[in-house]
Design a protein around this motif. Structure first.
Motif, PDB file in Angstrom:
ATOM      1  N   GLY A  85       0.829  -1.199   0.000  1.00 45.45           N
ATOM      2  CA  GLY A  85       0.000   0.000   0.000  1.00 45.45           C
ATOM      3  C   GLY A  85       0.865   1.251   0.000  1.00 45.45           C
TER       4      GLY A  85
ATOM      5  N   ALA B 145      -7.726   2.899  -5.470  1.00 46.24           N
ATOM      6  CA  ALA B 145      -6.771   3.695  -6.249  1.00 46.24           C
ATOM      7  C   ALA B 145      -6.985   3.562  -7.754  1.00 46.24           C
ATOM      8  CB  ALA B 145      -5.336   3.300  -5.897  1.00 46.24           C
TER       9      ALA B 145
ATOM     10  N   GLU C 198      -4.811  -1.496  -2.279  1.00 45.86           N
ATOM     11  CA  GLU C 198      -5.436  -0.163  -2.278  1.00 45.86           C
ATOM     12  C   GLU C 198      -6.444  -0.104  -3.436  1.00 45.86           C
ATOM     13  OE1 GLU C 198      -6.060   2.320  -0.228  1.00 45.86           O
ATOM     14  OE2 GLU C 198      -3.984   2.428   0.472  1.00 45.86           O
TER      15      GLU C 198
ATOM     16  N   THR D 281      -2.729   8.986  -1.892  1.00 47.57           N
ATOM     17  CA  THR D 281      -2.894   7.786  -2.723  1.00 47.57           C
ATOM     18  C   THR D 281      -2.739   8.129  -4.206  1.00 47.57           C
ATOM     19  OG1 THR D 281      -4.440   7.040  -1.049  1.00 47.57           O
ATOM     20  CG2 THR D 281      -4.328   5.738  -3.038  1.00 47.57           C
TER      21      THR D 281
ATOM     22  N   SER E 124      -8.109  10.547  -2.030  1.00 45.44           N
ATOM     23  CA  SER E 124      -6.995  10.906  -1.174  1.00 45.44           C
ATOM     24  C   SER E 124      -5.790  11.345  -1.982  1.00 45.44           C
ATOM     25  CB  SER E 124      -6.643   9.706  -0.309  1.00 45.44           C
ATOM     26  OG  SER E 124      -5.295   9.772   0.037  1.00 45.44           O
TER      27      SER E 124
ATOM     28  N   TYR F  18       0.895   8.108  -4.836  1.00 42.75           N
ATOM     29  CA  TYR F  18       1.386   6.731  -4.928  1.00 42.75           C
ATOM     30  C   TYR F  18       1.053   6.142  -6.304  1.00 42.75           C
ATOM     31  CZ  TYR F  18       1.868   6.842   0.194  1.00 42.75           C
ATOM     32  OH  TYR F  18       2.207   7.158   1.480  1.00 42.75           O
ATOM     33  N   LYS F  19      -0.161   6.416  -6.761  1.00 47.73           N
ATOM     34  CA  LYS F  19      -0.584   5.869  -8.048  1.00 47.73           C
ATOM     35  C   LYS F  19       0.313   6.389  -9.169  1.00 47.73           C
ATOM     36  CE  LYS F  19      -4.478   5.266 -11.168  1.00 47.73           C
ATOM     37  NZ  LYS F  19      -5.939   5.268 -11.317  1.00 47.73           N
TER      38      LYS F  19
END
Ligand code: UD2
Ligand code: MN
Length: 584
Positions: free
Chosen positions: A285, A415, A412, A389, A386, A392-393
């Protein structure tokens, strides 16, 4: 034979010409890379100019290291020697106010000397390393948004006091559009006192820490840049050990060991048990984790005080050759405000030919706050979901391969629906720099991730877990693990109510797993190294079944607590649906 020799020679000549051509093409394309601009970021020219001294190693001797301070002074007063400073009872109001405004006790910081002494948390051995004398000139860059001014200036003080003056080129403060008064006039005057050694530049709008750091890197003029958060205290002789690996190879990024400074008392504490070495990894995650250095790495080193390779780092504190940082595009300018930039930089460095080393002889204290005192303002206003997130993606879509992307989306699931913006520039950069695959990185650098966080089995169900009898949903109730799991009205926005049941029987929420015996259902951190569990779902009866006894997860009507009860097809308190909607 003559004919053959002739052919070989001609082939040789042809190859030679081809090589020259290829070389010219390569040079041309790398020079072009250098001059192309990347979303407003001006990239710097070629690596070939950088100095590396591949055969210069620091040496461990019996006499005190060449950069070790000869006489250390102890400064008396509150917080001396990094001891906790407990303020008088009648200051309770000041304390509460500053803690809620800054996430740390600025009132205490205001009483503590700028040049207080702190405990030397290094291994004794660290004092005996000798480093090259012509280390690269260094700019220390500190970005800040609405920080307490005494904490910020103590950071600056510690850098100036504990760095070799001829190596420390400048300290660059970058104000990310703060609106507190003492960060304006007072800070301008403070900076003047250092006669040019300290500079301040200010954003004309809020940019977030990630873009602000890239800006600081562009404006700095030292050969190496070191980033620090605005609430740090660097420890004795912290800088030369960070610079030595970069001096040897300009594509090495180095990371100090981050000690803790208490946000209430400003006590300075070593982060690890003495002599233990850790390194940065991640779970699927993309939560940052630390792991004891595996044998495969530590076996390569004779001394515990030597730098060692690490897959990633916490984010805030590191040193890197400035031109190299700009050449690899600095941070992805599409990342928003806070979070994930540590992974972006780490994957980029490792996959594109560089390396990351943690340096146990370089220690820096950092104040971990109780909560994040600032908001993201309207920086994220056009993005749903978020923000972290989303970052992160962007990072995993740029750097992971298909196999590993799937582990992220398993962990996740929401996402998949988030809008990460355009990453064509990032993919083009990866192409231009001829970067290696994520699988290469996992096999050769981050191999210890799999020990702690194995490849994830697929989810068979995920989403809200809704009770038939009452219509409420399972919820983590915002509690720290381990704790009981509760129920609350279903909100559909994921997070505390987003559960996942995987093929191997693990029922998880975030990085936690559900554990149960007859009377209670708990959330605990999923056991490291495992991805399985005792749960299954019977879609016909809508039962969530625990392998032990084959009992059913039940919301007990009287107590309203969760427990395991023998399964009964007519009991609606043990009927659950697990479902998700695509967010709009
Ligand atoms: C960690 C890192 C931090 C950063 C972050 C993820 C450490 C010790 N800290 O969280 O450096 O990598 O993870 O992105 O590794 N700031 C701005 N503008 C903003 C927000 C923050 O300039 O919009 C400044 C802030 O004043 C501070 C620095 O950025 O100096 C880092 O922020 P933080 O201290 O809130 O992050 P932290 O330590 O929780
Ligand atoms: Mn911080």
């Amino acid at each position: 034979t003559n004919v053959r020799r002739g052919r070989i020679i001609r082939m040789g000549a042809a190859c030679g010409i081809l090589l020259v051509l290829l070389y010219a093409l390569h040079k041309w394309s790398t020079e072009n890379v250098a001059s192309e601009s990347n979303s407003g970021l001006v990239l710097e020219p070629h690596a070939s100019q950088y100095k590396s001294h591949h055969d210069v190693y620091p040496t461990l001797k019996t006499e005190l290291g060449n950069f070790e301070p000869r006489n250390l002074v102890t400064v008396k007063g509150p917080g001396e020697e990094g001891k906790p400073y407990h303020m008088a009872q009648d200051r309770a109001n000041d304390i509460a106010e500053s803690e809620s405004e800054y996430g740390m006790n600025i009132a205490a910081s205001n009483d503590i000397a700028m040049n207080r002494s702190i405990p030397d948390t290094r291994l004794e051995e660290c004092k005996y390393w000798h480093y090259p004398v012509d280390l690269p000139s260094t700019s220390v860059i500190i970005v800040f948004h609405n920080e307490g001014s005494s904490v910020l200036t103590r950071t600056v003080h510690s850098v100036i006091d504990r760095s070799p003056p001829n190596v420390l080129h400048e300290v660059v403060l970058v104000d990310d559009f703060s609106d507190k008064d003492d960060l304006k006039g007072y800070l301008d005057n403070y900076v003047k006192r250092w006669n040019g050694k300290v500079r301040i530049i200010r954003n004309t709008q809020r940019e977030g820490l990630i873009r602000t750091r890239s800006r600081g890197a562009q404006e700095a003029t030292g050969e190496v840049i070191v980033f620090l958060d605005a609430h740090c205290e660097v420890n004795i002789n912290w800088l030369p050990p960070l610079l030595a690996p970069i001096y040897r190879d300009y594509r090495t990024m180095t990371v100090p060991v981050i000690d803790g400074v208490d946000h209430k008392t400003f006590e300075y504490r070593p982060v690890y048990q003495h002599g233990m070495n850790y390194r940065g990894i991640f779970e699927w995650g993309m939560l940052y984790k630390e792991n004891e250095v595996p044998d495969r790495e530590s076996n390569l080193h004779k001394h515990k005080s030597e730098p060692y390779k690490s897959p990633t780092h916490a984010g805030g504190l590191f040193a890197i050759n400035r031109k190299y940082f700009l050449e690899i595009g600095a941070y992805d300018p599409g990342l928003l405000v806070w979070g994930g930039e540590n992974f972006e930089l780490s994957f980029k460095i490792w996959q594109c030919g560089g390396s990351i080393e943690w340096v146990p002889c370089s220690r820096v204290g950092h104040v971990y706050r109780a909560f994040m005192p600032y908001s993201f303002g309207n920086l994220a206003k056009n993005r749903k979901g978020s923000l972290i997130t989303i970052n992160y993606k962007r990072v995993i879509e740029t750097w992971f391969d298909d196999e590993h992307k799937e582990y992220f989306y398993t962990r996740e699931p929401m996402a998949r629906y988030l809008d990460m913006g355009d990453i064509t520039e990032q993919l083009a950069l990866k192409e231009r720099l001829k970067c290696k695959s994520f699988n290469w990185y996992m096999e050769n650098v981050a191999y210890d991730v799999y020990d702690k966080f194995p490849k994830l089995p697929k989810n068979i169900y995920w989403g809200m877990v809704k009770n038939k009898a009452t219509g409420v949903c399972l919820d983590t109730m915002g509690k720290g693990a381990p704790a009981y799991i509760g129920t609350a009205s279903c909100h559909g926005s994921g997070n505390s109510q987003l559960f996942r049941l995987n093929e191997a029987g693990q029922l998880g929420v975030g990085e936690r797993c559900l554990e149960a015996d007859v009377d209670n259902v708990k959330q605990a951190f999923c056991r490291l190294g495992t991805v399985d569990g005792p749960w299954s779902y019977d879609a016909t009866h809508r039962h969530i079944i625990h392998r032990l006894h084959g009992y059913c997860l039940t919301l007990q009507p009287q107590s309203r607590q969760l427990g395991l009860v023998p399964c009964d097809p007519n009991n609606t308190y043990q009927q659950w649906t697990i479902s998700h909607e695509k967010p709009n």
